[in-house]
Design an enzyme around this catalytic site. Structure first.
Site, mmCIF file in Angstrom:
data_model
loop_
_atom_site.group_PDB
_atom_site.id
_atom_site.type_symbol
_atom_site.label_atom_id
_atom_site.label_comp_id
_atom_site.label_asym_id
_atom_site.label_seq_id
_atom_site.Cartn_x
_atom_site.Cartn_y
_atom_site.Cartn_z
ATOM 1 C CG HIS A 28 -1.863 -1.181 1.223
ATOM 2 N ND1 HIS A 28 -1.566 -2.355 1.887
ATOM 3 C CD2 HIS A 28 -3.054 -1.390 0.609
ATOM 4 C CE1 HIS A 28 -2.545 -3.220 1.706
ATOM 5 N NE2 HIS A 28 -3.448 -2.669 0.935
ATOM 6 C CG HIS A 43 -8.274 1.814 -2.489
ATOM 7 N ND1 HIS A 43 -7.687 1.962 -1.248
ATOM 8 C CD2 HIS A 43 -9.142 2.845 -2.607
ATOM 9 C CE1 HIS A 43 -8.185 3.020 -0.626
ATOM 10 N NE2 HIS A 43 -9.069 3.572 -1.419
ATOM 11 N N GLY A 70 -11.450 -0.754 -7.289
ATOM 12 C CA GLY A 70 -12.408 0.065 -8.039
ATOM 13 C C GLY A 70 -12.226 0.041 -9.536
ATOM 14 C CG MET A 93 -13.205 -9.273 -4.392
ATOM 15 S SD MET A 93 -12.923 -8.721 -2.683
ATOM 16 C CE MET A 93 -11.181 -9.037 -2.491
ATOM 17 C CB SER A 94 -16.934 -6.166 -5.789
ATOM 18 O OG SER A 94 -16.296 -4.979 -6.197
#
Length: 204
Positions: free
Chosen positions: A102, A122, A156, A176-177
């Site tokens: 990160h 992210h 995102g 992922m999502s």
């Protein structure tokens, strides 16, 4: 650019096997990131995935070096709390090692320690990281210019972001999502795959 699919830790074993056995042909790697499962449960899940047709070389297991080694899969993904990259490299030289980072400093150290690739994010705002400021494309570009190992962008990401991510030096994306939570998992995976192919053709 590579497409890495990451499991979300919210599905049953049966749901995961059903989804992943359907979408695996559309992705380059599947990260089994199931923090709540025991080593035995992860072993059984990955073993079933392999038996359902997923190539072992496509599977990257989060944190569980022992399971990755025993099943001879594509690699292991580690984080700040995991066994160190240098220790894994020394004891399991055959394993491909990804490190989730990160910060710029973490990424540089991971490369020094012997990581094969970096997962960085992210990058964009995402519901899974609400309230946290995204790293953004400038940080991504700074990282990709400094590292020799591939940097995989996460956070995102949607198919329309691929051009700017490639321009920032990303070697791939992790989702992922965008796939795991889609109403039609196969269609979602194919949308990312098609966008990546179009991007590849564009650059020649």
């Amino acid at each position: 650019m590579q497409l890495h699919l990451i499991t979300d830790g919210k599905k049953t074993k049966e749901e995961l096997v059903a989804i992943l056995s359907e979408v695996h042909e559309s992705v380059d790697f599947i990260h089994v990131r199931e923090k709540h499962r025991s080593a035995q449960e992860v072993f059984e899940l990955v073993d079933e995935l392999i038996r359902s047709g997923v190539q072992p070389g496509k599977v990257i297991i989060n944190d569980r070096v022992d399971v990755a080694h025993v099943l001879h899969v594509g690699g292991v993904q580690v984080a700040y709390h995991s066994l160190g990259v240098s220790e894994i490299r020394r004891n399991f030289p055959e394993l491909r090692i990804g490190k989730s980072v990160h910060s710029y400093e973490e990424a540089i150290q991971a490369e020094i320690d012997g990581a094969d690739f970096i997962l960085f994010g992210h990058i964009y705002s995402t519901s899974s990281k609400e309230g946290l400021v995204p790293k953004g494309l400038m940080e991504l570009k700074k990282l990709t210019k400094s590292l020799k190992v591939p940097v995989i962008a996460i956070g995102g990401i949607s198919p329309d972001k691929l051009q700017e991510l490639r321009a920032s030096g990303a070697a791939g994306i992790a989702v992922m999502s965008g796939i795991m939570d889609a109403k039609d998992n196969v269609r979602a995976a194919k949308a990312f795959q098609a966008a990546l192919l179009a991007e590849k053709e564009e650059i020649g």
